[in-house]
Design an enzyme around this catalytic site. Structure first.
Site, PDB file in Angstrom:
ATOM      1  CG  ASP A 271      61.884  62.334  89.644  1.00 24.34           C
ATOM      2  OD1 ASP A 271      62.961  62.013  89.131  1.00 24.34           O
ATOM      3  OD2 ASP A 271      61.703  63.414  90.238  1.00 24.34           O
TER       4      ASP A 271
ATOM      5  NE  ARG B  96      61.511  68.053  91.878  1.00 26.12           N
ATOM      6  CZ  ARG B  96      61.905  68.973  91.013  1.00 26.12           C
ATOM      7  NH1 ARG B  96      62.710  69.922  91.421  1.00 26.12           N
ATOM      8  NH2 ARG B  96      61.509  68.958  89.766  1.00 26.12           N
TER       9      ARG B  96
END
Ligand SMILES: Nc1ncnc2c1ncn2[C@@H]1O[C@H](COP(=O)(O)OP(=O)(O)OP(=O)(O)O)[C@@H](O)[C@H]1O
Ligand SMILES: O=P(O)(O)OC[C@H]1O[C@](O)(CO)[C@@H](O)[C@@H]1O
Ligand SMILES: [Mg+2]
EC number: 2.7.1.11
Length: 559
Positions: free
Chosen positions: A288, A333
């Site tokens: 991420d 996320r």
């Protein structure tokens, strides 16, 4: 707090210019209890040459009018300040708590590969600035210790017993890092004993280990995943350190994301508390790209490249039918970097939605209005959505967490597909064809690409050089293309996020020509929040030098 002042005779050779002390407010805001170890010097030519007596700090100071403030607890941040707002956020060293450790000549000096390299060993004063875009009167700002081999090492080759563990989610490049740590230890330092810990942190006390040799790891970089296995949860500090102690391990290489680095930090603290000669080294892993300070995390480039396949497929499907919509969900996320970079790379994406940029569906300026406009203009469109985007729109919020305590998210992609279909069929009576593609695990299960492989290699080599040189409690990371050692607290204090008031997001908006979904008032509010959080371009991937000032430093200059 003890105060030790060291005077030296070196001349201050710097030209006269206004001295701006960036450090004090920056340091105060970061370390309000002032118990950090602080070294100040009035010379811009920092030369650390004298060890603070009795402290065992390992910090050496040799510039004019230097002042060393020693903390009673050596694990507190080690801060060195110098002229013109120079700040070094240094990393711990084994001699901070084991002052009498012997040193040995670095075996690399006899290595034919390095004998021809001019200045192969990193100078003790070499540091890397966190910000490279500065103004004429800017303070020099925060620096990190430059990674690389040192002339002296604190371990003999046959004394080293290293271990490697991988934790958290998968990421392209894990195997390359494992391979290169093993190779670096063996080929550069003659270390033969390297253990692989099976299955993440819990593997220290619950699973088998595997002996890692160059032969065992020779081909693993061609495979996705991690040959060691990984897990979430199961971090029991005492049991882990007991296991390290019982096995006689003295170098611990921990590869993982933000959670893993927090775990590494507490392992380091416990090891220091027990007074063990064990170097604890973190290697940042996160698909991420949510780890702060570093330019980007390994595997990110591969993930963005892999995401292109899904976006291409969505585009082909969408443009082949009337009013075709391709919707692609990508990982992310809390940070929308993969979605943002995959969008910028692709050029086929009409709208990118990320967790950092709230959006709404209905009404003027909303997503549905934009979809209808694009369908009218082009007859098709592609939307990329990060998994953490728009979670607040979902009526049922999911309270469950994974084993590491990370919140489990609702599937925004499925939900969004349904909402778009419902809206156009019932409210607009417009026939659309929507294809939803979720390549989530496909983009992280692949082996790393060429550029990530090189990156992984340099990261692994830097990590090993640091441990051999006695540094500990650090994460090895790339800052402006330079390998550095970053103290754990800088890696774990916050998450890296896309700053939507920064240039990169503006570049994306102008590339897709999508609405920003924000009113002028929202934008002002967002800017204010970033100023108060101290957010800014230091968290922007590959765009660290985009001139947005370090808020903390700016405050100091103007005061
Ligand atoms: N605050 C913490 N203190 C100690 N250990 C932690 C902490 N947070 C997480 N860990 C441990 O670190 C490991 C990995 O954490 P997590 O599952 O959050 O993944 P991560 O390292 O953040 O990677 P990613 O999120 O990129 O997949 C787990 O074993 C977890 O128990
Ligand atoms: O399903 P897993 O293995 O828990 O991993 C999913 C998560 O891992 C990450 O890749 C990294 O944190 C997230 O983007 C994603 O939500
Ligand atoms: Mg994480």
């Amino acid at each position: 707090m003890d105060l030790i002042t060291l005077s030296t005779t070196a001349a201050n050779l710097t030209p006269p210019r206004p001295i701006v002390s960036a450090s004090s407010s920056l340091l105060k805001s970061r370390f309000p209890d002032s118990s950090s170890l602080v070294v100040t010097t009035n010379s811009s030519a920092l030369s650390f040459s004298a060890r603070a007596a009795g402290s065992g700090s390992g910090i050496k100071v040799g510039s004019p009018r230097s002042r060393v403030v020693m903390a009673s607890t050596p694990s507190k941040p080690k801060i060195v300040t110098g002229d013109y707002g120079y700040v070094l956020e240094d990393v711990p060293h084994l001699t901070d708590y084991l002052p009498d450790l012997p040193t040995y000549p670095n075996p690399l000096q006899d290595n034919p590969a390095y004998s021809i390299v001019k200045q192969y060993f990193v100078h003790v004063d070499d540091t890397v600035p966190q910000k490279i875009v500065v103004h004429k009167d800017s303070p020099r700002g925060v620096h990190f210790r430059r990674a690389g081999p040192r002339q002296k090492v604190y371990f003999q080759s046959d004394e080293v017993h290293a271990c490697i563990v991988t934790c958290g989610g998968l990421c392209p490049g894990l195997n390359t890092v494992i391979r290169e740590i093993v190779y670096s230890l063996d080929y550069m330092y003659g270390v033969k004993r390297v253990l692989g810990i099976d299955g993440g942190y819990r593997g220290f006390y619950a699973r088998n280990t595997i002996n890692l040799t160059p032969k065992v790891v020779n081909d693993i970089h061609k495979r996705g995943g991690t040959i060691l296995g990984t897990s979430r949860g199961g971090h029991d500090t005492m049991k882990i350190v007991d296991s390290i102690q019982d096995r006689g391990i003295n170098q611990v290489y921990i590869i993982g994301g933000d959670g893993t680095q927090k775990g590494a930090s507490v392992i380091f603290e416990e090891i220091r508390r027990r007074g063990l000669k064990v170097a604890v080294v973190g290697i940042p892993k996160t698909i991420d790209n949510d780890i702060p300070v570093i330019d980007r995390s390994f595997g990110f480039d591969t993930a963005v490249e892999e995401a292109q396949r899904a976006i291409n497929a969505a585009h082909v499907e969408a443009e082949s039918v009337e009013n075709g919509i391709g919707l692609v969900k990508l990982m992310g996320r809390y940070s929308g970097f993969i979605a943002m970079y995959a969008t910028l790379a692709s050029r086929d994406v009409d709208c990118c939605l990320i967790p950092e940029s709230p959006f709404y569906l209905e009404g003027e300026g909303g997503l549905f209005e934009f979809i209808e406009k694009r369908l009218k203009e082009n007859g098709h469109m592609v939307i990329v959505i990060a998994e953490g985007a728009g979670q607040e729109l979902l009526s049922e919020s999911n309270q469950s967490k994974d084993a590491s305590g990370n919140k489990l998210l609702q599937d925004i992609g499925l939900w969004m597909s349904q909402r778009i279909r419902d809206y156009f069929s019932t409210e607009r009576k417009l026939g659309i064809t929507l294809k939803y593609i979720d390549p989530t695990y496909m983009i992280r299960a692949v082996p790393s690409n060429a550029s990530d492989n090189v990156y992984c290699t340099l990261l692994a080599q830097s990590a090993v050089h640091g441990a051999m040189a006695g540094y500990t409690g650090y994460t090895s990371g790339l800052v402006h293309g330079r390998q550095t050692y970053i103290p754990f607290y800088r890696i774990t204090e916050k998450q890296n996020k896309v700053v939507i008031t920064d240039r990169m997001w503006a570049r994306l908006l102008s590339s897709t020509n999508q609405p920003s979904f924000m009113s002028v008032k929202d934008v002002e509010e967002e800017k204010k929040q970033e100023v108060s959080k101290g957010e800014g371009s230091d968290t922007q991937l590959l765009d660290n030098g985009n001139c947005a000032p370090d808020v903390l430093v700016t405050k100091e200059v103007s005061s």
